[in-house]
Design an enzyme around this catalytic site. Structure first.
Site, PDB file in Angstrom:
ATOM      1  N   ARG A   1      47.130  42.451  28.665  1.00 23.01           N
ATOM      2  CA  ARG A   1      47.284  41.557  29.807  1.00 23.01           C
ATOM      3  C   ARG A   1      47.980  40.275  29.372  1.00 23.01           C
ATOM      4  NH1 ARG A   1      41.522  41.139  32.734  1.00 23.01           N
ATOM      5  NH2 ARG A   1      42.147  38.952  32.722  1.00 23.01           N
TER       6      ARG A   1
ATOM      7  N   LYS B   1      31.934  42.355  33.107  1.00 21.40           N
ATOM      8  CA  LYS B   1      31.798  42.559  34.554  1.00 21.40           C
ATOM      9  C   LYS B   1      32.547  43.821  34.999  1.00 21.40           C
ATOM     10  CE  LYS B   1      33.731  38.653  35.798  1.00 21.40           C
ATOM     11  NZ  LYS B   1      34.096  37.989  34.550  1.00 21.40           N
TER      12      LYS B   1
ATOM     13  N   ARG C   1      40.926  30.015  30.493  1.00 22.89           N
ATOM     14  CA  ARG C   1      40.047  30.802  31.367  1.00 22.89           C
ATOM     15  C   ARG C   1      38.593  30.424  31.128  1.00 22.89           C
ATOM     16  NH1 ARG C   1      42.229  36.301  29.468  1.00 22.89           N
ATOM     17  NH2 ARG C   1      40.500  37.258  30.594  1.00 22.89           N
TER      18      ARG C   1
ATOM     19  N   ARG D   1      34.636  32.529  42.404  1.00 25.74           N
ATOM     20  CA  ARG D   1      34.821  31.863  41.115  1.00 25.74           C
ATOM     21  C   ARG D   1      34.700  30.348  41.242  1.00 25.74           C
ATOM     22  NH1 ARG D   1      37.736  35.910  38.338  1.00 25.74           N
ATOM     23  NH2 ARG D   1      38.357  35.405  36.231  1.00 25.74           N
TER      24      ARG D   1
ATOM     25  N   ARG E   1      39.647  43.940  22.985  1.00 27.82           N
ATOM     26  CA  ARG E   1      40.221  44.554  24.194  1.00 27.82           C
ATOM     27  C   ARG E   1      41.728  44.737  24.024  1.00 27.82           C
ATOM     28  NH1 ARG E   1      38.472  42.131  29.931  1.00 27.82           N
ATOM     29  NH2 ARG E   1      39.912  40.410  29.616  1.00 27.82           N
TER      30      ARG E   1
HETATM   31  P1  ADP Z   1      38.651  37.686  33.586  1.00 32.29           P
HETATM   32  O1  ADP Z   1      37.319  37.690  34.282  1.00 32.29           O
HETATM   33  O2  ADP Z   1      38.684  38.536  32.361  1.00 32.29           O
HETATM   34  O3  ADP Z   1      39.199  36.310  33.315  1.00 32.29           O
HETATM   35  P2  ADP Z   1      39.999  38.682  36.024  1.00 32.29           P
HETATM   36  O4  ADP Z   1      40.733  39.962  36.027  1.00 32.29           O
HETATM   37  O5  ADP Z   1      38.760  38.594  36.842  1.00 32.29           O
HETATM   38  O6  ADP Z   1      39.746  38.371  34.496  1.00 32.29           O
HETATM   39  O7  ADP Z   1      40.964  37.479  36.514  1.00 32.29           O
HETATM   40  C1  ADP Z   1      42.218  37.264  35.925  1.00 32.29           C
HETATM   41  C2  ADP Z   1      42.863  36.025  36.523  1.00 32.29           C
HETATM   42  O8  ADP Z   1      43.068  36.207  37.938  1.00 32.29           O
HETATM   43  C3  ADP Z   1      42.046  34.741  36.425  1.00 32.29           C
HETATM   44  O9  ADP Z   1      42.195  34.074  35.190  1.00 32.29           O
HETATM   45  C4  ADP Z   1      42.646  33.924  37.591  1.00 32.29           C
HETATM   46  O10 ADP Z   1      43.901  33.396  37.258  1.00 32.29           O
HETATM   47  C5  ADP Z   1      42.870  34.995  38.641  1.00 32.29           C
HETATM   48  N1  ADP Z   1      41.679  35.154  39.519  1.00 32.29           N
HETATM   49  C6  ADP Z   1      40.917  36.270  39.653  1.00 32.29           C
HETATM   50  N2  ADP Z   1      39.926  36.084  40.529  1.00 32.29           N
HETATM   51  C7  ADP Z   1      40.063  34.806  40.982  1.00 32.29           C
HETATM   52  C8  ADP Z   1      39.324  33.999  41.893  1.00 32.29           C
HETATM   53  N3  ADP Z   1      38.250  34.472  42.537  1.00 32.29           N
HETATM   54  N4  ADP Z   1      39.741  32.718  42.096  1.00 32.29           N
HETATM   55  C9  ADP Z   1      40.816  32.226  41.468  1.00 32.29           C
HETATM   56  N5  ADP Z   1      41.545  32.922  40.583  1.00 32.29           N
HETATM   57  C10 ADP Z   1      41.186  34.211  40.332  1.00 32.29           C
END
Ligand code: ADP
Length: 199
Positions: free
Chosen positions: A139, A13, A150, A88, A127
């Site tokens: 990260r 994404k 996740r 999400r 990554r």
């Molecule tokens: P990825 O898609 O690789 O898991 P992101 O950078 O999108 O990584 O998100 C990292 C973390 O940030 C998630 O695992 C969660 O803890 C938090 N997070 C991000 N976006 C949301 C969301 N819309 N709702 C709840 N938690 C979120």
């Protein structure tokens, strides 16, 4: 252009959003990036989010909805935006619908990147390697245990978001296992309306 990119962690994404941002000159609104910035800056939101993110869980809906509601009002997001990592949960999707409705804004498309779960773990490991090789720091949530959490958060909370948009007739699906440029082309074709939406 107002878009949502959906897909499990590691689906690509971020990469595709970065390309779309350049092409359409609209900001990429990544809740993950915004939360990481809040963690880094040790804001009250960051302090609350940090342990949840480290473990791979989802930050409470009201926090991310609040962040997005403010962010899409910024001048640079007036002409459009790409939502990456939001919504999400179905609750977040409903909250977003309400925010957009109140502003008389419509979404143009919701694009889901479909990928094999088995490939995702390998991508996450790659990554980490790439980041370290470039002198960066991995990260905190890019480790096998947090990644598992996740993935299950995605399965339980985020997969139903695809159904939510499918019911609204907005969901389009692309093969996220294809090479990066092919994925970009598939997205371009959808956005240029050259192919009918996937069933
Ligand atoms: P990825 O898609 O690789 O898991 P992101 O950078 O999108 O990584 O998100 C990292 C973390 O940030 C998630 O695992 C969660 O803890 C938090 N997070 C991000 N976006 C949301 C969301 N819309 N709702 C709840 N938690 C979120």
């Amino acid at each position: 252009m107002r878009l949502i990119l959906l897909g499990p962690p590691g689906a690509g994404k971020g990469t595709q959003s970065g390309r779309l941002k350049e092409k359409y000159h609209i900001p990429q609104l990544s809740t993950g990036d915004m939360l990481r910035a809040a963690v880094e800056a040790r804001t009250p939101i960051g302090l609350k989010a940090k342990p949840i993110m480290t473990q791979g869980g989802l930050v409470p809906d009201e926090i991310v909805v609040g962040i997005i509601a403010e962010r899409i009002q910024e001048p640079d997001a007036k002409a459009g935006f790409i939502l990456d990592g939001f919504p999400r949960t179905v609750h977040q999707a409903e909250a977003l619908a309400q925010i957009l409705r109140s502003k008389n804004i419509n979404l143009d498309a919701v694009i889901e990147l479909k990928v094999d779960v088995a490939a995702l773990v390998a991508r996450m490991k790659q990554r980490i390697k790439d980041t370290l090789a470039n002198g960066g720091t991995a990260r905190a949530d890019d480790n096998p245990e947090a990644f598992k959490t996740r993935l299950s958060a995605y399965r339980e909370e985020t997969a139903p978001v695809s159904d939510f948009y499918a019911r609204l007739g907005l969901l389009k699906t692309v093969d996220g296992m294809a090479p990066v440029d092919c994925v970009t082309q598939s997205i371009d074709r959808i956005l240029e309306n050259r192919i009918p939406p996937a069933a």
